[in-house]
Motif scaffolding. Structure first.
Motif, PDB file in Angstrom:
ATOM      1  N   GLY A  32      17.420  89.956  -0.019  1.00  0.00           N
ATOM      2  CA  GLY A  32      17.752  88.614  -0.220  1.00  0.00           C
ATOM      3  C   GLY A  32      17.221  87.831  -1.344  1.00  0.00           C
ATOM      4  O   GLY A  32      17.859  87.174  -2.060  1.00  0.00           O
ATOM      5  N   ASP A  33      15.961  88.081  -1.539  1.00  0.00           N
ATOM      6  CA  ASP A  33      15.110  87.738  -2.636  1.00  0.00           C
ATOM      7  C   ASP A  33      15.726  87.890  -4.098  1.00  0.00           C
ATOM      8  O   ASP A  33      15.671  87.315  -4.905  1.00  0.00           O
ATOM      9  CB  ASP A  33      13.637  87.957  -2.455  1.00  0.00           C
ATOM     10  N   GLY A  34      15.945  89.498  -3.889  1.00  0.00           N
ATOM     11  CA  GLY A  34      16.340  90.114  -5.397  1.00  0.00           C
ATOM     12  C   GLY A  34      17.897  89.648  -5.461  1.00  0.00           C
ATOM     13  O   GLY A  34      18.178  89.135  -6.536  1.00  0.00           O
ATOM     14  N   LEU A  35      18.780  89.576  -4.575  1.00  0.00           N
ATOM     15  CA  LEU A  35      20.188  89.065  -4.885  1.00  0.00           C
ATOM     16  C   LEU A  35      20.361  87.443  -5.137  1.00  0.00           C
ATOM     17  O   LEU A  35      20.965  87.135  -6.215  1.00  0.00           O
ATOM     18  CB  LEU A  35      20.993  89.172  -3.429  1.00  0.00           C
ATOM     19  N   THR A  36      19.044  86.488  -4.732  1.00  0.00           N
ATOM     20  CA  THR A  36      19.144  85.218  -4.787  1.00  0.00           C
ATOM     21  C   THR A  36      18.899  85.117  -6.355  1.00  0.00           C
ATOM     22  O   THR A  36      19.264  84.353  -7.277  1.00  0.00           O
ATOM     23  CB  THR A  36      18.263  84.785  -4.082  1.00  0.00           C
ATOM     24  N   ASP A  37      17.909  85.874  -6.912  1.00  0.00           N
ATOM     25  CA  ASP A  37      17.466  85.789  -8.321  1.00  0.00           C
ATOM     26  C   ASP A  37      18.570  86.232  -9.403  1.00  0.00           C
ATOM     27  O   ASP A  37      18.840  85.704 -10.248  1.00  0.00           O
ATOM     28  CB  ASP A  37      16.201  86.679  -8.544  1.00  0.00           C
ATOM     29  N   TYR A  38      19.291  87.250  -8.933  1.00  0.00           N
ATOM     30  CA  TYR A  38      20.262  87.864  -9.584  1.00  0.00           C
ATOM     31  C   TYR A  38      21.634  86.933  -9.857  1.00  0.00           C
ATOM     32  O   TYR A  38      22.177  86.692 -10.912  1.00  0.00           O
ATOM     33  CB  TYR A  38      20.817  89.174  -9.112  1.00  0.00           C
ATOM     34  N   VAL A  39      21.984  86.216  -8.525  1.00  0.00           N
ATOM     35  CA  VAL A  39      23.074  85.382  -8.630  1.00  0.00           C
ATOM     36  C   VAL A  39      22.503  84.018  -9.506  1.00  0.00           C
ATOM     37  O   VAL A  39      23.546  83.519 -10.319  1.00  0.00           O
ATOM     38  CB  VAL A  39      23.179  84.877  -7.144  1.00  0.00           C
ATOM     39  N   GLN A  41      20.240  83.624 -12.038  1.00  0.00           N
ATOM     40  CA  GLN A  41      20.063  83.880 -13.293  1.00  0.00           C
ATOM     41  C   GLN A  41      20.903  84.813 -14.143  1.00  0.00           C
ATOM     42  O   GLN A  41      20.821  84.662 -15.232  1.00  0.00           O
ATOM     43  CB  GLN A  41      18.434  84.813 -13.274  1.00  0.00           C
ATOM     44  N   VAL A  42      21.710  85.649 -13.183  1.00  0.00           N
ATOM     45  CA  VAL A  42      22.634  86.319 -14.095  1.00  0.00           C
ATOM     46  C   VAL A  42      24.197  86.107 -13.752  1.00  0.00           C
ATOM     47  O   VAL A  42      24.850  85.671 -14.636  1.00  0.00           O
ATOM     48  CB  VAL A  42      22.383  87.825 -13.922  1.00  0.00           C
ATOM     49  N   ALA A  43      24.483  86.278 -12.483  1.00  0.00           N
ATOM     50  CA  ALA A  43      25.831  86.131 -12.182  1.00  0.00           C
ATOM     51  C   ALA A  43      26.780  84.995 -12.354  1.00  0.00           C
ATOM     52  O   ALA A  43      27.577  85.006 -12.961  1.00  0.00           O
ATOM     53  CB  ALA A  43      26.380  86.866 -10.670  1.00  0.00           C
ATOM     54  N   VAL A  44      26.111  83.812 -11.583  1.00  0.00           N
ATOM     55  CA  VAL A  44      26.876  82.607 -11.595  1.00  0.00           C
ATOM     56  C   VAL A  44      26.813  82.150 -13.431  1.00  0.00           C
ATOM     57  O   VAL A  44      27.708  81.552 -13.694  1.00  0.00           O
ATOM     58  CB  VAL A  44      26.013  81.615 -10.866  1.00  0.00           C
ATOM     59  N   PRO A  45      25.560  81.951 -13.933  1.00  0.00           N
ATOM     60  CA  PRO A  45      25.786  81.798 -15.450  1.00  0.00           C
ATOM     61  C   PRO A  45      26.683  82.367 -16.217  1.00  0.00           C
ATOM     62  O   PRO A  45      27.396  81.744 -16.995  1.00  0.00           O
ATOM     63  CB  PRO A  45      24.242  81.880 -15.811  1.00  0.00           C
ATOM     64  N   ILE A 173      21.533  78.186 -14.674  1.00  0.00           N
ATOM     65  CA  ILE A 173      22.892  77.555 -14.492  1.00  0.00           C
ATOM     66  C   ILE A 173      23.405  76.580 -15.357  1.00  0.00           C
ATOM     67  O   ILE A 173      24.194  76.424 -16.061  1.00  0.00           O
ATOM     68  CB  ILE A 173      23.045  76.944 -13.107  1.00  0.00           C
ATOM     69  N   VAL A 174      22.303  75.538 -15.728  1.00  0.00           N
ATOM     70  CA  VAL A 174      22.320  74.601 -16.699  1.00  0.00           C
ATOM     71  C   VAL A 174      22.602  75.205 -18.152  1.00  0.00           C
ATOM     72  O   VAL A 174      23.451  74.910 -19.057  1.00  0.00           O
ATOM     73  CB  VAL A 174      21.284  73.631 -16.790  1.00  0.00           C
ATOM     74  N   VAL A 175      21.730  76.233 -18.495  1.00  0.00           N
ATOM     75  CA  VAL A 175      21.765  76.969 -19.689  1.00  0.00           C
ATOM     76  C   VAL A 175      23.294  77.351 -19.695  1.00  0.00           C
ATOM     77  O   VAL A 175      23.965  77.642 -20.885  1.00  0.00           O
ATOM     78  CB  VAL A 175      20.822  78.048 -19.862  1.00  0.00           C
ATOM     79  N   GLY A 176      23.612  78.205 -18.740  1.00  0.00           N
ATOM     80  CA  GLY A 176      25.229  78.923 -18.778  1.00  0.00           C
ATOM     81  C   GLY A 176      26.211  77.914 -18.987  1.00  0.00           C
ATOM     82  O   GLY A 176      27.078  78.155 -19.895  1.00  0.00           O
ATOM     83  N   LEU A 177      26.180  76.520 -18.452  1.00  0.00           N
ATOM     84  CA  LEU A 177      26.974  75.501 -18.624  1.00  0.00           C
ATOM     85  C   LEU A 177      26.956  75.015 -20.192  1.00  0.00           C
ATOM     86  O   LEU A 177      27.939  74.853 -20.959  1.00  0.00           O
ATOM     87  CB  LEU A 177      26.724  74.132 -17.944  1.00  0.00           C
ATOM     88  N   ALA A 203      32.548  89.012 -11.419  1.00  0.00           N
ATOM     89  CA  ALA A 203      33.189  89.554 -10.079  1.00  0.00           C
ATOM     90  C   ALA A 203      32.125  89.855  -9.121  1.00  0.00           C
ATOM     91  O   ALA A 203      32.510  89.784  -7.785  1.00  0.00           O
ATOM     92  CB  ALA A 203      33.819  90.824 -10.316  1.00  0.00           C
ATOM     93  N   THR A 204      30.825  89.932  -9.640  1.00  0.00           N
ATOM     94  CA  THR A 204      29.938  90.134  -8.373  1.00  0.00           C
ATOM     95  C   THR A 204      29.118  88.970  -7.923  1.00  0.00           C
ATOM     96  O   THR A 204      28.423  88.931  -6.930  1.00  0.00           O
ATOM     97  CB  THR A 204      28.571  91.108  -8.814  1.00  0.00           C
ATOM     98  N   ALA A 205      29.386  87.774  -8.470  1.00  0.00           N
ATOM     99  CA  ALA A 205      28.780  86.626  -8.164  1.00  0.00           C
ATOM    100  C   ALA A 205      29.123  86.237  -7.016  1.00  0.00           C
ATOM    101  O   ALA A 205      27.945  85.766  -5.873  1.00  0.00           O
ATOM    102  CB  ALA A 205      29.310  85.554  -9.022  1.00  0.00           C
ATOM    103  N   SER A 206      30.441  86.182  -6.088  1.00  0.00           N
ATOM    104  CA  SER A 206      30.661  85.609  -5.109  1.00  0.00           C
ATOM    105  C   SER A 206      30.031  86.315  -3.953  1.00  0.00           C
ATOM    106  O   SER A 206      29.431  86.033  -3.106  1.00  0.00           O
ATOM    107  CB  SER A 206      32.064  85.429  -5.075  1.00  0.00           C
ATOM    108  N   PRO A 207      30.487  87.798  -3.760  1.00  0.00           N
ATOM    109  CA  PRO A 207      29.830  88.753  -2.756  1.00  0.00           C
ATOM    110  C   PRO A 207      28.252  88.565  -2.636  1.00  0.00           C
ATOM    111  O   PRO A 207      27.811  88.574  -1.756  1.00  0.00           O
ATOM    112  CB  PRO A 207      30.491  89.828  -3.123  1.00  0.00           C
TER     113      PRO A 207
END
Length: 314
Positions: A32-39, A41-45, A173-177, A203-207
Motif C-alpha cells: 500500500g505504501d508503495g502504491l500510494t507513492d506511485y499514484v 508521484q507518477v500515475a495521477v500527475p 499533483i500541483v506540478v502535473g497541473l 491507465a494504471t492510476a485508477s486501479p
C-alpha cells in the motif's frame, strides 16, 4: 440501473479487494505504501498532464462553479468545526481539524476514477480544474488554522507556514497541473512514444489508487470515536453535496456536467489528507482516521444515491 452499477461497482470493488488483501495480510502494508507513492508521484500527475494537454478550456472563468463548490465546502467546514467545539467539547485545534475532514474530499484515490467513469471526457476538465484549486486551498487553510494555535511547538510559525507552502507548490499533483496547463496553452500535444507511455501510465492510476486506499482502510479501522466519526460522515456525505447540489443546479449557472462534477466531488468521502495532517500535528488522530475509514465505507451507498439524483447511469 445496470449502467449505475457499472459505474459504482468497479470503483468500490477494487477498494474492497484492497481492504480484503490488507485484512488477510495477503498484501502487506508496504504494498500500500508503495502504491500510494506511485499514484501520487507518477500515475495521477501523468494522467493530469495527458488530459489537460489535449483539453479545450472554457473561454470564460466559471465563477459559478468555484462559488458553488467552495461555498458548500466552507459552510460544511464551519458546521463541523462548531459542532466539534460546542457539542463534543473538542479543543479549537481539533475542532478545526474535524471541520476540515467534513469538507475535504478524497479526490485522488476515489474522486478521479469515479468521476471520470461517471462523466467521461466531458467531466475531465471541471474535475482537474477543481482539483487544481482544491488541494492547495483546503490544505493551506487547514495548516494555517492549526499553525495559528500551535503555541506549544517551537520555531517561528511563519517559517513553518512557508515550508508548508513550498511543500504544496512542489506537490506532484500541483506540478502535473502546471505542466498540463502549460502544454495546453502552448499548443504542444505529446505524440509518438511519449504519448504511448503517458496513456499506459494513466491507465494504471485508477486501479492502483483504489487498491492503495483499500489497504489504508484495513490499516486504520472504522470504529474509533464512533459518535464523532458518524457526525463527520453525515456532514461529508450528505450535507456537503446537498449544499453544492442546491447552489450548482438551482442558484448558479453552469453546464450540467460541471454542476454534476461539483456535486459528485463534494459527495466523495473524507480524504486521506485529513489523516496525514492530523498525524503531523498530533491532533484528533483516532477521530480523523476513523472518519476517513467510516465515510469511505458508507460512501458505497451514499455515492450510489447521489449518482441516481444526478441522473448518471440511467
Amino acid at each position: 440501473m445496470q449502467d449505475l452499477l457499472d459505474t459504482v461497482l468497479p470503483v468500490f470493488g477494487l477498494l474492497i479487494l484492497g481492504w480484503l488483501g490488507g485484512k488477510t495480510r495477503y498484501l502487506p502494508q508496504r504494498v500500500g505504501d508503495g502504491l500510494t507513492d506511485y499514484v501520487f508521484q507518477v500515475a495521477v500527475p501523468v494522467l493530469i498532464i495527458d488530459t489537460l494537454a489535449r483539453a479545450e478550456l472554457p473561454p470564460v472563468n466559471p465563477w459559478g462553479y468555484w462559488v458553488a463548490y467552495f461555498a458548500g465546502a466552507g459552510l460544511t467546514w464551519l458546521a463541523g468545526g462548531l459542532g466539534a467545539y460546542h457539542l463534543f467539547r473538542r479543543s479549537k485545534q481539533e475542532a478545526s481539524m474535524i471541520g476540515f475532514t467534513c469538507s475535504q474530499s478524497n479526490t485522488v484515490f476515489i474522486g478521479v476514477p469515479l468521476i471520470l467513469r461517471a462523466y467521461g471526457s466531458e467531466g475531465a476538465i471541471p474535475l482537474f480544474l477543481l482539483l487544481a484549486i482544491h488541494l492547495p486551498l483546503m490544505m493551506g487553510v487547514a495548516t494555517l488554522l492549526l499553525e495559528s494555535g500551535a503555541t506549544s511547538e517551537g520555531g517561528n510559525a511563519w517559517m513553518r507556514l512557508a515550508k508548508v507552502g513550498r511543500v504544496i507548490l512542489t506537490h506532484p499533483i500541483v506540478v502535473g497541473l502546471v505542466i498540463g496547463l502549460a502544454l495546453q496553452m502552448s499548443g504542444i500535444h505529446p505524440t509518438g512514444l511519449p504519448e504511448t507511455l503517458m496513456k499506459q501510465i494513466s491507465a494504471t492510476a485508477s486501479p492502483c489508487a483504489l487498491i492503495a486506499m483499500g489497504l489504508a482502510l484495513a490499516r486504520h479501522g472504522f470504529f474509533q470515536d464512533i459518535t464523532a466519526a458518524l457526525g463527520i460522515s453525515f456532514l461529508k456525505l450528505i450535507v456537503h453535496p446537498f449544499l453544492v447540489w442546491v447552489l450548482a443546479f438551482h442558484v448558479l449557472s453552469m453546464p450540467p456536467a460541471w454542476a454534476g462534477v461539483a456535486t459528485l466531488f463534494a459527495a466523495l468521502p473524507s480524504g486521506i489528507n485529513g489523516y496525514l495532517i492530523a498525524s503531523r500535528y498530533g491532533v484528533g488522530v483516532k477521530t480523523i482516521s476513523s472518519s476517513v475509514a467510516l465515510s469511505t465505507g458508507l460512501a458505497i451507498v451514499t455515492v450510489t444515491l447521489w449518482l441516481m439524483v444526478l441522473g448518471v447511469g440511467k
